[in-house]
Design a protein around this motif. Structure first.
Motif, PDB file in Angstrom:
ATOM      1  N   LEU A 145       0.652 -21.848  20.088  1.00 39.33           N
ATOM      2  CA  LEU A 145      -0.477 -21.302  19.347  1.00 39.33           C
ATOM      3  C   LEU A 145      -1.516 -22.378  19.092  1.00 39.33           C
ATOM      4  N   THR A 146      -2.661 -21.948  18.606  1.00 39.44           N
ATOM      5  CA  THR A 146      -3.716 -22.866  18.176  1.00 39.44           C
ATOM      6  C   THR A 146      -3.941 -22.659  16.693  1.00 39.44           C
ATOM      7  N   VAL A 167      -4.158 -18.912  12.563  1.00 35.63           N
ATOM      8  CA  VAL A 167      -3.485 -18.806  13.858  1.00 35.63           C
ATOM      9  C   VAL A 167      -4.413 -18.145  14.879  1.00 35.63           C
ATOM     10  N   SER A 168      -4.438 -18.672  16.116  1.00 36.96           N
ATOM     11  CA  SER A 168      -5.121 -18.015  17.228  1.00 36.96           C
ATOM     12  C   SER A 168      -4.385 -18.364  18.519  1.00 36.96           C
ATOM     13  N   ASN A 169      -4.649 -17.591  19.579  1.00 37.43           N
ATOM     14  CA  ASN A 169      -4.057 -17.813  20.910  1.00 37.43           C
ATOM     15  C   ASN A 169      -2.531 -17.888  20.866  1.00 37.43           C
ATOM     16  N   ASN A 179      -2.444 -13.463  15.318  1.00 35.43           N
ATOM     17  CA  ASN A 179      -3.759 -14.091  15.412  1.00 35.43           C
ATOM     18  C   ASN A 179      -4.603 -13.695  14.202  1.00 35.43           C
ATOM     19  N   GLY A 180      -5.264 -14.683  13.597  1.00 33.33           N
ATOM     20  CA  GLY A 180      -6.082 -14.450  12.412  1.00 33.33           C
ATOM     21  C   GLY A 180      -5.346 -14.672  11.111  1.00 33.33           C
ATOM     22  N   GLN A 203      -9.969 -27.323  15.864  1.00 29.92           N
ATOM     23  CA  GLN A 203      -8.722 -26.657  16.197  1.00 29.92           C
ATOM     24  C   GLN A 203      -7.753 -27.663  16.815  1.00 29.92           C
ATOM     25  N   ILE A 204      -6.456 -27.300  16.807  1.00 25.92           N
ATOM     26  CA  ILE A 204      -5.431 -28.172  17.381  1.00 25.92           C
ATOM     27  C   ILE A 204      -4.370 -27.292  18.047  1.00 25.92           C
ATOM     28  N   ARG A 205      -3.907 -27.714  19.234  1.00 24.55           N
ATOM     29  CA  ARG A 205      -2.831 -27.002  19.913  1.00 24.55           C
ATOM     30  C   ARG A 205      -1.503 -27.289  19.209  1.00 24.55           C
TER      31      ARG A 205
END
Length: 443
Positions: free
Chosen positions: A45-46, A32-34, A72-73, A53-55
């Motif tokens: 999330l991204t 997970v990020s953003n 995130n992470g 990566q994918i939205r």
């Protein structure tokens, strides 16, 4: 030949329908990020790995079922449908379910195998065998040193000591546990010396209980000639062996109670029938779930829900931009207010008064220091003069062994010829006085 000329909106719509129709629902394990969660309750999330990566979006109707808040992470396992956010032409994943990656992978394998075995008929209620009316021997397949066998023997000894127990030892956790459990069931069927088999162990994590979720054990239980009762873990634990067994007991102790009779025998039969009914319902539910998944996939190809999703995303984006703009304006206003306040403080008489008071305080401290210095100096001078005076003091002379003699007129006597017989003189010593009477004067 006429060329088809697309508008951007039409092209993005065609791409979305193609992706949703040809790829559709997928499982994805990633980091997970953003992560963001606007006031609408939706999650954006991204998901990424080392190379791509994918939205992603997860709407509040779905994320309220997630038992944790993504960070995130964090590694997660998600299931969702491929789509396109048409206003920007962004390829994205609409998430339906999310789990932490470790437990999630096992849960995914569990659900996949459960659906497969249900489709193969291993959970069919019609194939469930009834337990014998009179049970004299019970075969227990478990670890001979675990807590489960102690609980089982305790319950059987309390409820019906006449029941004979034969233990078929097997590992109930680890790499070789599944094969050893299968071997124990096959051995019990070969010997054919018991009325029923109780496959059991105590509670544990999903990973600890995983040997009871293997396909090989499911087929072995299904093919057993002896009726099988599965009593694995605690009441909240459910394994593949529970679904395929003829009867499921929530705990090892409950399994022992189920297989032994006492005054509550009638209620136990009700529990057994209830358990079979629950298994039948679960089997029916699994079949209907498969149909529902198919219908959901078909429904995903149609427009209304997707349009709503697109509008929800656009609304959330606008809200996030508005929130950011408000925060920026507020920050600028706070800076301007701070600058004006600083200018006001610099022009305020209060500041000058405080400065004057500070200077006055410094002068007062300097004056005190000067006075202290003068007093110290005066004390030093006084001490020096006192020492000088002490040196020439008659008292100092007396302390060295001398004396001072005075006559009756208190005059110092320096000549004895001036003294009269019968008169008195006073001699002062360092410590005390002596009065003398003159008797005779010799020259």
């Amino acid at each position: 030949m006429t060329k088809t000329i697309y508008t951007v909106s039409r092209l993005n719509g065609e791409v979305r329908r193609t992706l949703e129709g040809q790829i559709g629902r997928v499982w994805l394990s990633a980091e997970v990020s953003n992560f963001s969660s606007p006031s609408s309750g939706h999650w954006y999330l991204t998901l990424k790995d080392h190379f791509s990566q994918i939205r992603c979006a997860m709407f509040k109707g779905k994320n309220r079922n997630v038992s944790f808040r993504p960070a995130n992470g964090q590694q997660v396992l998600v299931q969702g449908n491929i789509s396109v956010y048409e206003p920007r032409g962004d390829y994205q994943l609409i998430i339906d379910s999310m789990q932490p990656a470790g437990d999630g992978l096992l849960a995914q394998q569990f659900e996949t195998l459960k659906l497969k075995l249900a489709a193969d008929g291993l959970f069919s209620a019609e194939d469930k065998r009834p337990l014998p009316d009179s049970i004299q021997k019970i075969g227990v397949i478990t670890s001979p040193t675990g807590a489960a066998i102690r609980d089982i023997l305790h319950v059987l000894n309390r409820r019906d000591p006449s029941i004979e127990v034969i233990i078929y030892p097997a590992q109930v956790q680890g790499e070789y546990a599944t094969q050893l459990l299968c071997n124990a069931i096959n051995l019990a069927n070969e010997r054919d010396e018991v009325d029923v088999l109780l496959v059991t162990r105590g509670g544990g994590s999903l990973e600890d209980l995983w040997c009871f979720n293997e396909e090989a054990l499911a087929h072995t239980i299904y093919n057993s000639g002896l009726p099988v009762v599965s009593a694995v873990g605690h009441e909240v634990d459910t394994t593949i062996s529970d679904y395929v067994a003829d009867v499921r007991a929530p705990t090892p102790s409950a399994g022992a109670e189920l297989l032994s009779k006492d005054v509550s025998h009638k209620s136990e039969k009700v529990i057994t029938l209830s358990d079979r009914l629950i298994h039948a319902f679960k089997h029916y539910n699994l079949q209907k779930s498969a149909v529902l998944n198919h219908l959901q996939a078909q429904l995903q190809k149609h427009e209304p829900e997707n349009k709503l999703i697109q509008l929800q995303q656009r609304f959330d984006e606008a809200q996030l931009k508005l929130d950011a703009l408000i925060q920026q304006k507020l920050h600028h206003a706070q800076l301007k207010q701070q600058n004006l306040q600083n200018r006001l403080l610099s022009l305020s008489p209060k500041h000058k008064v405080e400065l004057s008071l500070s200077q006055l305080e410094k002068l007062e401290i300097a004056l005190k220091d000067s006075m202290t210095s003068k007093i110290t100096q005066a004390q030093s001078t006084f001490s020096h003069l006192a020492q000088q005076l002490d040196i020439v003091s008659p008292l100092a002379t007396l302390s060295r062994g001398y004396s001072i003699t005075t006559d009756e007129n208190n005059d110092v006597v320096t000549d004895s010829s001036k003294l009269e017989v019968g008169g008195h003189i006073l001699t002062r010593l360092d410590n005390g006085k002596v009065t003398s009477k003159i008797e005779k004067i010799e020259h």
